[in-house]
Scaffold this motif. Sequence first.
Motif, PDB file in Angstrom:
ATOM      1  N   VAL A  11       0.842  -1.188   0.000  1.00  0.00           N
ATOM      2  CA  VAL A  11       0.000   0.000   0.000  1.00  0.00           C
ATOM      3  C   VAL A  11       0.885   1.248   0.000  1.00  0.00           C
ATOM      4  CG1 VAL A  11      -1.777   1.248   1.300  1.00  0.00           C
ATOM      5  CG2 VAL A  11      -1.728  -1.222   1.346  1.00  0.00           C
ATOM      6  N   ILE A  13       0.774   5.138   1.100  1.00  0.00           N
ATOM      7  CA  ILE A  13       0.018   6.063   1.942  1.00  0.00           C
ATOM      8  C   ILE A  13       0.502   7.475   1.625  1.00  0.00           C
ATOM      9  CG2 ILE A  13      -0.566   6.740   4.283  1.00  0.00           C
ATOM     10  CD1 ILE A  13       0.096   3.847   5.109  1.00  0.00           C
ATOM     11  N   LEU A  82      -9.461  -0.153   1.795  1.00  0.00           N
ATOM     12  CA  LEU A  82      -8.327   0.767   1.679  1.00  0.00           C
ATOM     13  C   LEU A  82      -8.659   2.078   0.959  1.00  0.00           C
ATOM     14  CD1 LEU A  82      -5.277  -1.576   1.129  1.00  0.00           C
ATOM     15  CD2 LEU A  82      -5.693  -0.051   3.042  1.00  0.00           C
ATOM     16  N   ALA A  88      -3.978   8.884   8.262  1.00  0.00           N
ATOM     17  CA  ALA A  88      -2.745   8.147   8.549  1.00  0.00           C
ATOM     18  C   ALA A  88      -2.104   8.819   9.750  1.00  0.00           C
ATOM     19  CB  ALA A  88      -1.808   8.162   7.360  1.00  0.00           C
ATOM     20  N   TYR A  95      -4.985   6.174   0.597  1.00  0.00           N
ATOM     21  CA  TYR A  95      -4.360   4.854   0.552  1.00  0.00           C
ATOM     22  C   TYR A  95      -4.549   4.283  -0.855  1.00  0.00           C
ATOM     23  CZ  TYR A  95      -4.149   4.746   5.665  1.00  0.00           C
ATOM     24  OH  TYR A  95      -3.874   5.010   6.979  1.00  0.00           O
TER      25      TYR A  95
END
Length: 145
Positions: A11, A13, A82, A88, A95
């Motif tokens: 992933v 971010i 997601l 975050a 994401y």
Amino acid sequence: MVRVKHRYILVQIRCNDRAEGEPVAIKSFEIYKYLMNELQRYYGEFGSASMLYIKVIYFNEKTHLCIIQAMHGPHRFITSILPLLKVAGSEPARYRTLYVGATLQQCHKFIVKYQQRYINKTIGDYRGEMQKRKMIEDVNKIKHL
């Protein structure tokens, strides 16, 4: 005997308030807690119970890459929520799922290719050999997975 299969979700971010190359200090435990809370919110007790074994293995502050380990099957719960996640740590973020792999080696190969593209794209912004070396070291900080 049946073995336990895992999936590794790569992933990215991105914090909305920060520049693309600016490092972000997020602890993996914060990402884990946030994921578990959102799984509880979207999938209820069934989602939480199916995610008893979930781990945030890796997070690179420079490239904003994160590897999440989950069991095969329920990993689809994570990949489906997601895009809906918005925070975050304490900052607003987006994401992006980059890759879902069956082995950590395959994720590692994808990360190496991705980081090489990132270095090639951003190396022109740095002046001087020391700055370029420092940036390459920061990006390539991958502990042995």
